[in-house]
Design a protein around this motif. Structure first.
Motif, PDB file in Angstrom:
ATOM      1  N   ALA A 108       0.866  -1.184   0.000  1.00 56.10           N
ATOM      2  CA  ALA A 108       0.000   0.000   0.000  1.00 56.10           C
ATOM      3  C   ALA A 108       0.900   1.230   0.000  1.00 56.10           C
ATOM      4  O   ALA A 108       2.048   1.171   0.466  1.00 56.10           O
ATOM      5  N   VAL A 109       0.403   2.337  -0.536  1.00 56.26           N
ATOM      6  CA  VAL A 109       1.243   3.530  -0.647  1.00 56.26           C
ATOM      7  C   VAL A 109       0.606   4.711   0.071  1.00 56.26           C
ATOM      8  O   VAL A 109      -0.616   4.799   0.183  1.00 56.26           O
ATOM      9  N   ALA A 110       1.467   5.630   0.524  1.00 54.16           N
ATOM     10  CA  ALA A 110       1.002   6.914   1.057  1.00 54.16           C
ATOM     11  C   ALA A 110       1.741   7.990   0.268  1.00 54.16           C
ATOM     12  O   ALA A 110       2.963   8.091   0.350  1.00 54.16           O
ATOM     13  N   GLU A 111       0.996   8.744  -0.514  1.00 49.77           N
ATOM     14  CA  GLU A 111       1.638   9.706  -1.414  1.00 49.77           C
ATOM     15  C   GLU A 111       1.286  11.133  -1.026  1.00 49.77           C
ATOM     16  O   GLU A 111       0.118  11.472  -0.895  1.00 49.77           O
ATOM     17  N   SER A 112       2.315  11.954  -0.893  1.00 47.08           N
ATOM     18  CA  SER A 112       2.056  13.374  -0.682  1.00 47.08           C
ATOM     19  C   SER A 112       2.273  14.118  -2.007  1.00 47.08           C
ATOM     20  O   SER A 112       1.348  14.291  -2.780  1.00 47.08           O
ATOM     21  N   CYS A 113       3.512  14.476  -2.337  1.00 50.67           N
ATOM     22  CA  CYS A 113       3.734  15.354  -3.494  1.00 50.67           C
ATOM     23  C   CYS A 113       3.398  14.694  -4.829  1.00 50.67           C
ATOM     24  O   CYS A 113       3.234  15.383  -5.833  1.00 50.67           O
ATOM     25  N   THR A 114       3.299  13.389  -4.886  1.00 49.66           N
ATOM     26  CA  THR A 114       3.004  12.727  -6.162  1.00 49.66           C
ATOM     27  C   THR A 114       1.499  12.525  -6.366  1.00 49.66           C
ATOM     28  O   THR A 114       1.089  12.091  -7.451  1.00 49.66           O
ATOM     29  N   GLY A 115       0.704  12.827  -5.339  1.00 52.23           N
ATOM     30  CA  GLY A 115      -0.752  12.902  -5.503  1.00 52.23           C
ATOM     31  C   GLY A 115      -1.423  11.710  -6.173  1.00 52.23           C
ATOM     32  O   GLY A 115      -2.410  11.874  -6.886  1.00 52.23           O
ATOM     33  N   GLY A 116      -0.886  10.537  -6.036  1.00 54.60           N
ATOM     34  CA  GLY A 116      -1.541   9.367  -6.622  1.00 54.60           C
ATOM     35  C   GLY A 116      -0.862   8.836  -7.874  1.00 54.60           C
ATOM     36  O   GLY A 116      -1.278   7.822  -8.440  1.00 54.60           O
ATOM     37  N   LEU A 117       0.206   9.516  -8.282  1.00 55.30           N
ATOM     38  CA  LEU A 117       0.894   9.100  -9.510  1.00 55.30           C
ATOM     39  C   LEU A 117       1.493   7.694  -9.390  1.00 55.30           C
ATOM     40  O   LEU A 117       1.484   6.911 -10.345  1.00 55.30           O
ATOM     41  N   LEU A 118       1.998   7.399  -8.210  1.00 56.72           N
ATOM     42  CA  LEU A 118       2.577   6.072  -8.000  1.00 56.72           C
ATOM     43  C   LEU A 118       1.480   5.001  -8.102  1.00 56.72           C
ATOM     44  O   LEU A 118       1.648   3.979  -8.777  1.00 56.72           O
ATOM     45  N   ALA A 119       0.348   5.267  -7.465  1.00 58.41           N
ATOM     46  CA  ALA A 119      -0.773   4.319  -7.534  1.00 58.41           C
ATOM     47  C   ALA A 119      -1.280   4.205  -8.959  1.00 58.41           C
ATOM     48  O   ALA A 119      -1.627   3.117  -9.431  1.00 58.41           O
ATOM     49  N   GLU A 120      -1.300   5.312  -9.678  1.00 58.40           N
ATOM     50  CA  GLU A 120      -1.767   5.299 -11.078  1.00 58.40           C
ATOM     51  C   GLU A 120      -0.833   4.420 -11.930  1.00 58.40           C
ATOM     52  O   GLU A 120      -1.298   3.605 -12.723  1.00 58.40           O
ATOM     53  N   ARG A 121       0.458   4.541 -11.719  1.00 54.83           N
ATOM     54  CA  ARG A 121       1.390   3.716 -12.507  1.00 54.83           C
ATOM     55  C   ARG A 121       1.193   2.236 -12.194  1.00 54.83           C
ATOM     56  O   ARG A 121       1.254   1.392 -13.084  1.00 54.83           O
ATOM     57  N   LEU A 122       0.977   1.935 -10.922  1.00 58.00           N
ATOM     58  CA  LEU A 122       0.817   0.520 -10.557  1.00 58.00           C
ATOM     59  C   LEU A 122      -0.503  -0.038 -11.074  1.00 58.00           C
ATOM     60  O   LEU A 122      -0.563  -1.147 -11.605  1.00 58.00           O
ATOM     61  N   THR A 123      -1.563   0.776 -10.949  1.00 57.31           N
ATOM     62  CA  THR A 123      -2.886   0.252 -11.334  1.00 57.31           C
ATOM     63  C   THR A 123      -3.072   0.232 -12.846  1.00 57.31           C
ATOM     64  O   THR A 123      -4.028  -0.358 -13.340  1.00 57.31           O
ATOM     65  N   ALA A 124      -2.158   0.860 -13.585  1.00 59.43           N
ATOM     66  CA  ALA A 124      -2.238   0.774 -15.054  1.00 59.43           C
ATOM     67  C   ALA A 124      -1.897  -0.637 -15.533  1.00 59.43           C
ATOM     68  O   ALA A 124      -2.185  -1.002 -16.663  1.00 59.43           O
ATOM     69  N   ILE A 125      -1.295  -1.431 -14.671  1.00 56.75           N
ATOM     70  CA  ILE A 125      -0.916  -2.795 -15.044  1.00 56.75           C
ATOM     71  C   ILE A 125      -2.069  -3.746 -14.722  1.00 56.75           C
ATOM     72  O   ILE A 125      -2.559  -3.770 -13.589  1.00 56.75           O
ATOM     73  N   LEU A 130       3.981  -4.452   2.951  1.00 59.71           N
ATOM     74  CA  LEU A 130       4.900  -3.352   2.655  1.00 59.71           C
ATOM     75  C   LEU A 130       4.158  -2.026   2.526  1.00 59.71           C
ATOM     76  O   LEU A 130       3.147  -1.939   1.817  1.00 59.71           O
ATOM     77  N   GLY A 131       4.682  -1.005   3.211  1.00 57.05           N
ATOM     78  CA  GLY A 131       4.140   0.346   3.071  1.00 57.05           C
ATOM     79  C   GLY A 131       5.192   1.223   2.417  1.00 57.05           C
ATOM     80  O   GLY A 131       6.359   1.214   2.816  1.00 57.05           O
ATOM     81  N   LEU A 132       4.768   1.968   1.391  1.00 54.96           N
ATOM     82  CA  LEU A 132       5.722   2.804   0.634  1.00 54.96           C
ATOM     83  C   LEU A 132       5.204   4.237   0.671  1.00 54.96           C
ATOM     84  O   LEU A 132       4.018   4.469   0.394  1.00 54.96           O
TER      85      LEU A 132
END
Ligand code: ATP
Ligand code: MG
Length: 422
Positions: free
Chosen positions: A283-300, A356-358
């Motif tokens: 699971a992720v906690a994103e501040s400055c990337t506003g969900g970009l990391l989750a978006e990249r992962l969920t695109a798969i 894992l928490g990122l």
């Protein structure tokens, strides 16, 4: 065997239109082991076009033209090729009939200009164009150079509209190329690496790949990634594959873990694959990337097997309420600090009960935040990765604008996770 692509059209010399046909044609030519040695873009100017054709005839075996086969005054490709090769243009009766039928079917009178499209270079074969009015042309000819040598030249004329050009190339040109060119079999491989300077990759790998003169190597860099592309053409598929395997093996030995994929997968795909193999979830906690990391992962596709989701904790309040970061910690250290990155990674791991928490927290700019982060530099990013045993936090300084800082932050996060799973 070298090809030159000549894209004809004044609009291609303006900022409004780009030549994309040559990219498509390059792939098609490479499939036959033919290298594109030159690309020329030339406007609808007969003097310039004839000059471009003379240049190309001197230096390339295959000349492929895109555009300028229409019926209007400024469509000059046929005329200029005829002039440069000193050939006549003949009127093809069947094409005249086909053009007349085409207009009749649309209940229109054919303007006399359209007869231009029925003109064929002496000795050329017409390539039927079911998607448009101008047929393509295929001409095998010989030219004499200044040194009195005779050279074989293949001249291919294709219409400019991409849909017509692609269909003509696929249906008419490919089978003819297969007949006239020696059979070639291609092997391709792509090695991908993250966040290493291009110059470093080149310094370490060029002593290896430069020894493989029969393997074409290209380095592409961008978005925090370096790709090494290998292409080899041989008489048999096995030979081509063998050669590419040899160079890839040596480069894998040299670069080791720096290579994240050797079959074309993206960094996010690899990370998900590794999580799957180890039966871990994230699971992720994103501040400055506003969900970009989750978006990249969920695109798969099927990311949900190992990626649960997370929180966009942009404000300090949400960092506190969603990830249980102590408010006092943020006041003392600032939201962009190793301490908060750690608390975010541990907090999201704890809240979501994952393995894992990122976390990502950083200053993307262009303005600086108020409070304790106000004297920290733009581009400063902290990434936290919490697992069952401990939490690692890394600091990064990412130069560039807001988009770049945000994208590279996700790249660093994925790469940090990948390395921890090695
Ligand atoms: P037409 O009969 O449509 O006039 P033509 O062979 O004369 O065909 P052009 O007039 O040169 O072709 O181009 C027609 C259109 O095709 C252009 O307006 C442009 O949109 C597109 N086009 C031409 N050349 C290219 C190119 N190299 N890459 C991408 N698009 C192109
Ligand atoms: Mg035209």
């Amino acid at each position: 065997m070298i090809a030159e692509i000549i894209a004809v059209g004044s609009e291609l010399l303006t900022p409004h239109r780009q030549d994309t046909n040559s990219l498509f044609l390059t792939v098609g030519l490479n499939d036959f082991g033919v290298e594109v040695g030159f690309k020329t873009i030339v406007g609808d100017n007969p003097r310039h076009l004839v000059e471009a054709i003379h240049n190309a005839l001197r230096r390339a075996d295959i000349l492929i033209f895109s555009g300028g086969l229409g019926p209007t005054e400024d469509d000059l490709t046929r005329e200029c090729v005829a002039e440069a090769l000193d050939l006549d243009l003949l009127t093809d009766a069947a094409t005249v009939l086909a053009l007349q039928a085409r207009f009749k079917a649309r209940r229109m009178e054919m303007p006399p200009n359209n007869l231009k499209q029925a003109q064929v270079l002496e000795g050329a074969e017409l390539l039927p164009n079911p998607n448009g009015s101008a047929p393509g042309q295929w001409l095998e000819t010989f030219i004499r150079t200044a040194d009195a040598h005779t050279h074989r030249r293949l001249i291919i004329l294709l219409p400019g509209p991409p849909k017509e050009l692609k269909a003509l190339f696929t249906d008419e040109v490919r089978p003819r190329l297969a007949e006239v060119l020696p059979p070639r079999f291609l092997a391709r491989r792509v090695l991908r690496m993250a966040l290493i300077p291009e110059s470093t990759v080149d310094a370490r790998t060029s002593p290896i790949y430069s020894r493989f003169t029969d393997v074409d190597t290209t380095i592409l860099a961008g978005h925090g990634e370096i790709q090494l592309h290998f292409l080899c053409a041989k008489d048999t598929q096995e030979e081509a594959e063998d050669r590419v395997d040899q160079v890839v093996e040596l480069i894998e030995q040299e670069m080791g873990d720096d290579i994240f994929s050797s079959d074309g997968e993206s960094l996010e795909e690899i990370v998900l694959l590794m999580l799957g193999l180890r039966d871990l979830n994230l699971a992720v906690a994103e501040s400055c990337t506003g969900g970009l990391l989750a978006e990249r992962l969920t695109a798969i596709p099927n990311a949900s097997r190992n990626f649960l989701g997370g929180a966009i904790v942009y404000s300090n309040d949400l960092k506190v309420s969603f990830c249980k970061v102590p408010a006092k910690l943020i006041q003392q250290k600032g939201a962009v600090s190793p301490e908060v990155a750690r608390a975010l990674a541990e907090g999201i791991r704890d809240r979501t009960k994952v393995s894992l928490g990122l976390s990502i927290t950083g200053i993307a700019g262009p303005t600086l935040p108020d409070g304790p982060d106000s004297n920290k530099p733009i581009g400063l990013v902290y990434i936290g990765l919490a697992d069952e045993e401990d939490t690692q936090v890394k600091q990064f300084m990412i130069p560039g604008d807001r988009d770049r800082v945000r994208l590279w932050a996700t790249q660093h996060a994925l790469e940090m996770l990948r390395r921890s799973l090695q």
